[in-house]
Design a protein around this motif. Structure first.
Motif, PDB file in Angstrom:
ATOM      1  N   TYR A   1       0.844  -1.200   0.000  1.00  0.00           N
ATOM      2  CA  TYR A   1       0.000   0.000   0.000  1.00  0.00           C
ATOM      3  C   TYR A   1       0.884   1.258   0.000  1.00  0.00           C
ATOM      4  O   TYR A   1       0.631   2.208  -0.738  1.00  0.00           O
ATOM      5  N   GLY A   2       1.933   1.232   0.815  1.00  0.00           N
ATOM      6  CA  GLY A   2       2.865   2.349   0.846  1.00  0.00           C
ATOM      7  C   GLY A   2       3.590   2.524  -0.477  1.00  0.00           C
ATOM      8  O   GLY A   2       3.792   3.648  -0.950  1.00  0.00           O
ATOM      9  N   ALA A   3       3.986   1.407  -1.107  1.00  0.00           N
ATOM     10  CA  ALA A   3       4.687   1.466  -2.404  1.00  0.00           C
ATOM     11  C   ALA A   3       3.782   2.072  -3.477  1.00  0.00           C
ATOM     12  O   ALA A   3       4.256   2.843  -4.332  1.00  0.00           O
ATOM     13  N   ILE A   4       2.508   1.749  -3.431  1.00  0.00           N
ATOM     14  CA  ILE A   4       1.549   2.337  -4.385  1.00  0.00           C
ATOM     15  C   ILE A   4       1.560   3.858  -4.248  1.00  0.00           C
ATOM     16  O   ILE A   4       1.580   4.587  -5.246  1.00  0.00           O
ATOM     17  N   ARG A   5       1.576   4.340  -3.004  1.00  0.00           N
ATOM     18  CA  ARG A   5       1.585   5.786  -2.774  1.00  0.00           C
ATOM     19  C   ARG A   5       2.894   6.417  -3.247  1.00  0.00           C
ATOM     20  O   ARG A   5       2.886   7.521  -3.790  1.00  0.00           O
ATOM     21  N   ILE A   6       4.015   5.743  -3.023  1.00  0.00           N
ATOM     22  CA  ILE A   6       5.310   6.274  -3.478  1.00  0.00           C
ATOM     23  C   ILE A   6       5.304   6.447  -4.992  1.00  0.00           C
ATOM     24  O   ILE A   6       5.591   7.532  -5.513  1.00  0.00           O
ATOM     25  N   TYR A   7       4.978   5.363  -5.705  1.00  0.00           N
ATOM     26  CA  TYR A   7       5.030   5.419  -7.172  1.00  0.00           C
ATOM     27  C   TYR A   7       3.990   6.379  -7.735  1.00  0.00           C
ATOM     28  O   TYR A   7       4.259   7.074  -8.716  1.00  0.00           O
TER      29      TYR A   7
ATOM     30  N   GLY B   1       3.035   8.800   4.453  1.00  0.00           N
ATOM     31  CA  GLY B   1       4.481   8.576   4.364  1.00  0.00           C
ATOM     32  C   GLY B   1       4.924   8.242   2.948  1.00  0.00           C
ATOM     33  O   GLY B   1       5.915   8.787   2.439  1.00  0.00           O
ATOM     34  N   GLY B   2       4.186   7.356   2.296  1.00  0.00           N
ATOM     35  CA  GLY B   2       4.531   6.976   0.924  1.00  0.00           C
ATOM     36  C   GLY B   2       4.403   8.141  -0.035  1.00  0.00           C
ATOM     37  O   GLY B   2       5.278   8.369  -0.886  1.00  0.00           O
ATOM     38  N   SER B   3       3.332   8.903   0.104  1.00  0.00           N
ATOM     39  CA  SER B   3       3.117  10.050  -0.778  1.00  0.00           C
ATOM     40  C   SER B   3       4.200  11.107  -0.593  1.00  0.00           C
ATOM     41  O   SER B   3       4.732  11.657  -1.570  1.00  0.00           O
ATOM     42  N   LEU B   4       4.559  11.394   0.668  1.00  0.00           N
ATOM     43  CA  LEU B   4       5.608  12.383   0.935  1.00  0.00           C
ATOM     44  C   LEU B   4       6.960  11.918   0.402  1.00  0.00           C
ATOM     45  O   LEU B   4       7.699  12.701  -0.206  1.00  0.00           O
ATOM     46  N   LEU B   5       7.274  10.642   0.625  1.00  0.00           N
ATOM     47  CA  LEU B   5       8.546  10.107   0.137  1.00  0.00           C
ATOM     48  C   LEU B   5       8.605  10.150  -1.390  1.00  0.00           C
ATOM     49  O   LEU B   5       9.616  10.557  -1.976  1.00  0.00           O
ATOM     50  N   GLY B   6       7.515   9.758  -2.035  1.00  0.00           N
ATOM     51  CA  GLY B   6       7.460   9.803  -3.492  1.00  0.00           C
ATOM     52  C   GLY B   6       7.583  11.215  -4.023  1.00  0.00           C
ATOM     53  O   GLY B   6       8.328  11.475  -4.982  1.00  0.00           O
TER      54      GLY B   6
ATOM     55  N   ILE C   1      14.808   9.333  -7.464  1.00  0.00           N
ATOM     56  CA  ILE C   1      13.724   8.360  -7.670  1.00  0.00           C
ATOM     57  C   ILE C   1      14.292   6.945  -7.653  1.00  0.00           C
ATOM     58  O   ILE C   1      13.761   6.049  -6.984  1.00  0.00           O
ATOM     59  N   TRP C   2      15.398   6.729  -8.373  1.00  0.00           N
ATOM     60  CA  TRP C   2      15.973   5.375  -8.440  1.00  0.00           C
ATOM     61  C   TRP C   2      16.653   4.987  -7.128  1.00  0.00           C
ATOM     62  O   TRP C   2      16.662   3.813  -6.759  1.00  0.00           O
ATOM     63  N   VAL C   3      17.209   5.961  -6.414  1.00  0.00           N
ATOM     64  CA  VAL C   3      17.764   5.677  -5.087  1.00  0.00           C
ATOM     65  C   VAL C   3      16.637   5.208  -4.170  1.00  0.00           C
ATOM     66  O   VAL C   3      16.791   4.237  -3.415  1.00  0.00           O
ATOM     67  N   CYS C   4      15.492   5.882  -4.242  1.00  0.00           N
ATOM     68  CA  CYS C   4      14.324   5.508  -3.434  1.00  0.00           C
ATOM     69  C   CYS C   4      13.882   4.083  -3.754  1.00  0.00           C
ATOM     70  O   CYS C   4      13.676   3.267  -2.852  1.00  0.00           O
ATOM     71  N   THR C   5      13.757   3.788  -5.042  1.00  0.00           N
ATOM     72  CA  THR C   5      13.340   2.435  -5.449  1.00  0.00           C
ATOM     73  C   THR C   5      14.330   1.399  -4.935  1.00  0.00           C
ATOM     74  O   THR C   5      13.930   0.371  -4.361  1.00  0.00           O
ATOM     75  N   ALA C   6      15.623   1.652  -5.114  1.00  0.00           N
ATOM     76  CA  ALA C   6      16.638   0.691  -4.676  1.00  0.00           C
ATOM     77  C   ALA C   6      16.583   0.480  -3.169  1.00  0.00           C
ATOM     78  O   ALA C   6      16.638  -0.665  -2.686  1.00  0.00           O
TER      79      ALA C   6
END
Length: 198
Positions: A28-34, A87-92, A103-108
């Motif tokens: 759910y958090g990953a969905i918000r990040i992306y 949290g996910g939305s802010l991080l994204g 963006i790629w650092v976050c994904t990694a």
């Protein structure tokens, strides 16, 4: 979906319940990040949007699969989904505004943390819940593909200190959210997973 023929002990069943809950919250958090990254990247770095969109599609599928696994295991979504969402939305948003490299650092960072947790879970689930083991195994392959894609985009050049700090901070935030998502259940879950290895 059914639990494996050999019913797990009450203690193992509790750990399995926690695994499903924490994995669902993480997806759910990953969905918000992306989602947040895509919204910004459409304007700033549109060339990476297709890759991010594919990752988002995968995460939505993973979230649905973990949600579907909950009823048979007596699990339910964690109580702080709003925190995962925020949290996910802010991080994204923050990483997308910092540019493609962030963006790629976050994904990694996120995928490295997830990959480690999934490996531990799969070891625990062997002989305890074959169906969930199979679900996590297929999801793990897609998460690993996300990690490899991010690493390819980052290249083999030496990490800048800012990148190292960002990656460490994101990994730490991910671990904190995992812990909070189950009000400490993930600590007990991790202990059970480690004991299963010994």
């Amino acid at each position: 979906m059914t639990i494996s023929p050999e019913s797990p002990s009450p203690r193992d069943a509790l750990t399995i319940k926690r695994i499903v809950r924490v994995n669902h919250a993480g997806e759910y958090g990953a969905i918000r990040i992306y989602s947040a990254q895509i919204a910004v990247a459409k304007r700033l770095t549109p060339d990476i949007v297709p890759a991010l969109q594919q990752m988002l599609t995968d995460e939505i599928d993973h979230c649905v699969r973990f949600y579907a696994a909950m009823p048979a295991r007596g699990s339910r979504p964690c109580r702080i989904m709003k925190l995962w969402s925020l949290g996910g939305s802010l991080l994204g948003l923050m990483t997308a505004l910092m540019g493609r490299r962030a963006i790629w650092v976050c994904t990694a960072a996120v995928e490295e943390t997830v990959h480690r947790h999934l490996d531990e879970q799969m070891h625990f689930l062997q002989g305890r819940d074959a169906d969930l083991h199979a679900v996590i195994n297929s999801i793990r392959e897609e998460e690993l593909a996300h990690l490899h894609h991010a690493e390819m985009q980052l290249g083999s050049e030496a990490r800048h200190s800012l990148q190292t700090m960002l990656q460490s901070a994101i990994a730490m935030v991910t671990e904190i959210l995992i812990w909070l998502s189950t009000w400490g259940d993930s600590t007990r879950m991790t202990r059970a997973l480690r004991q299963a290895r010994s």
